[in-house]
Design a protein around this motif. Structure first.
Motif, PDB file in Angstrom:
ATOM      1  N   GLU A 141       0.583  -1.395   0.245  1.00 53.98           N
ATOM      2  CA  GLU A 141       0.181  -0.384   0.498  1.00 53.98           C
ATOM      3  C   GLU A 141       1.226   1.274   0.116  1.00 53.98           C
ATOM      4  N   ASN A 143       0.631   5.590   0.516  1.00 50.44           N
ATOM      5  CA  ASN A 143      -0.584   6.465   1.620  1.00 50.44           C
ATOM      6  C   ASN A 143      -1.797   6.145   1.463  1.00 50.44           C
ATOM      7  N   GLY A 144      -1.447   4.765   2.164  1.00 49.73           N
ATOM      8  CA  GLY A 144      -2.853   4.206   2.864  1.00 49.73           C
ATOM      9  C   GLY A 144      -3.917   3.709   1.855  1.00 49.73           C
ATOM     10  N   SER A 145      -3.370   3.300   0.275  1.00 51.94           N
ATOM     11  CA  SER A 145      -4.317   3.148  -0.853  1.00 51.94           C
ATOM     12  C   SER A 145      -3.275   2.166  -1.122  1.00 51.94           C
ATOM     13  N   SER A 147      -4.581  -0.953  -4.803  1.00 48.65           N
ATOM     14  CA  SER A 147      -5.144  -1.490  -6.292  1.00 48.65           C
ATOM     15  C   SER A 147      -5.102  -2.848  -5.952  1.00 48.65           C
ATOM     16  N   SER A 154      -8.633   1.653   0.055  1.00 49.89           N
ATOM     17  CA  SER A 154      -7.979   2.659   1.379  1.00 49.89           C
ATOM     18  C   SER A 154      -8.297   2.788   2.391  1.00 49.89           C
ATOM     19  N   ARG A 155      -8.107   2.887   3.548  1.00 50.89           N
ATOM     20  CA  ARG A 155      -8.531   3.042   5.166  1.00 50.89           C
ATOM     21  C   ARG A 155      -9.122   4.785   4.949  1.00 50.89           C
ATOM     22  N   GLU A 156      -9.197   4.624   5.812  1.00 49.73           N
ATOM     23  CA  GLU A 156      -9.938   5.818   5.675  1.00 49.73           C
ATOM     24  C   GLU A 156     -11.576   6.611   6.928  1.00 49.73           C
ATOM     25  N   TYR A 165     -10.446   1.130  -9.760  1.00 49.07           N
ATOM     26  CA  TYR A 165      -9.609   1.311  -9.868  1.00 49.07           C
ATOM     27  C   TYR A 165      -8.807   1.654 -11.217  1.00 49.07           C
TER      28      TYR A 165
END
Length: 417
Positions: A141, A143-145, A147, A154-156, A165
């Motif tokens: 991963e 930046n927390g994303s 594909s 992603s982590r939010e 994607y």
């Protein structure tokens, strides 16, 4: 988050080992037969279906000695059987300090969750040491994303969210609205892209963003804004409508493929549906239009099959001495049939002794004419995969050219001539 990919899985699947795995899984618990097929016979049939693969490249034939043939219907099943069998052991034997918290695989793509980023490299080393044919690559991963297939995970705010994607090579080229295709196909493309957005996006805001992106891309493919708005409203009504269970006996589906000829085809479709519903109420007509002008009709993607290896064709022989002609058909390879007419072996090319019943009209003519026939005296007039249509074409060509060496006027009686 990390994703793992098997390098060239299909071509690295060991066939002998995979066939043994399939056989042992099917004939488990001491079974000697399954659906009347004994284990030894099943293994022989499986070996025959996957090991005898040949392909044409640069004018030469090659036999694939290992690995699943690309495009083979058995390819995905065999690759999945091989991976399913081994990954259970690989995961059980994985050291605790790098064992994944979550592991899911789709064919050769794997989505994995670890408790620490340091575990990714250790897990990769462990998996790459398990089998000599199978090697993995990884992607971690950023930046927390990450594909995975067509999904961007992603982590939010402490939870996972998903979005569509698209690869950097995404061109945005779809079926142009001005293409000579039924309008239902173009509307179907819009609905398909909207459904993809709806299924993948995990929030309403992301779904709205992807719908706007899809509209902009389709406008560049000449789709009118009015058509896009109508499709979007129809799609939203469909997903908001509550589903009702209807207990009915399913109708038998009948598939009919016809060439697309514009408005004539649309009018014909409506008439066929009316006729079918009134005459066959217990059947459902599924009408598919096919465009004859395809990309493969303009460009050749594969090596062309040599003429002498073609089959299911109508051919003509013309004597080089007296110009006498003969028209016939064959479902076998062209060279085999030509050799029969010339009285030679198609394997060695040497003359062979023939009984009177084995002598063809061409062979008898050559003996009487004292000519020196060759393969150059034969040419192909037509091809057809269906035996009835092949026979019909032969009859029509005999009727048109009237060759003097044909004993019969036609193979099939032509009532209209």
């Amino acid at each position: 988050m990390a994703s793992f990919d098997v390098e060239s899985l299909f071509t690295n699947v060991p066939l002998a080992e995979t066939c043994k795995i399939c056989s042992n899984e099917l004939f488990c618990d001491g079974k000697s037969t399954v659906n009347g097929i004994p284990k030894s016979q099943f293994e022989s049939l499986l070996q025959l279906s996957v090991t005898e693969s040949f392909f044409l490249f640069n004018g030469k034939y090659y036999r694939q000695i290992d690995g699943v043939a690309m495009g083979s219907p058995l390819g995905p099943s065999l690759a999945n059987a091989f991976m399913c069998h081994h990954e259970k052991t690989w995961l059980n034997d994985c050291p605790k300090e790098c064992k994944p918290l979550f592991y899911r695989r789709y064919v050769d793509d794997i989505f994995v969750l670890f408790s620490s980023a340091d575990h990714v490299e250790k897990f990769l080393e462990h998996m790459n040491s398990r089998h000599k044919n199978i090697k993995f690559t990884k992607e971690v991963e950023s930046n927390g994303s990450l594909s995975f297939l067509d999904v961007l995970v992603s982590r939010e705010e402490g939870k996972f969210v998903t979005n569509i994607y698209r690869k950097p090579t995404f061109s945005g080229v779809f079926t142009n609205f001005e293409s000579f295709l039924p309008s239902s196909y173009k509307q179907g493309l819009v609905f398909t892209l909207l459904y993809r957005c709806f299924r993948i996006c995990s929030s309403v805001s992301k779904f709205h963003e992807q719908v706007e992106f899809t509209k902009n891309v389709l406008r560049k493919n000449c789709y009118p804004s009015g058509v896009l708005s109508l499709c979007i409203r129809a799609f939203m009504r469909k997903i908001d409508r509550p589903k009702r269970l209807v207990h009915t006996v399913p109708k038998k589906e009948v598939l009919l493929v016809l060439p697309y000829l514009g408005p004539i085809s649309i009018s014909l479709r409506e008439k066929l549906h009316v006729l079918f519903n009134s005459s066959f109420p217990y059947c459902k007509l599924r009408l598919v239009f096919k465009s004859n002008l395809r990309l493969r009709s303009l460009f050749s993607f594969k090596d062309k099959l040599p003429t002498y290896l073609r089959s299911c064709l109508v051919y003509r022989y013309r004597c080089s001495s007296c110009n006498a002609a003969y028209i016939g058909k064959t479902k076998r390879q062209f060279k085999v049939r030509m050799c029969e007419h010339l009285g030679i072996s198609h394997l060695t090319g040497k003359n062979r002794s023939l009984k009177e019943s084995q002598k063809t009209a061409i062979h008898k003519h050559n003996l009487e004419c004292m000519s020196a026939p060759s393969f150059c005296d034969f040419d192909i007039l037509a091809t057809e995969s269906n035996d009835f249509r092949l026979t019909l074409k032969e009859s029509l060509l005999i009727k048109r050219h009237d060759p003097c060496l044909n004993k019969t006027v036609q193979s099939k009686p032509l009532e209209l001539f």
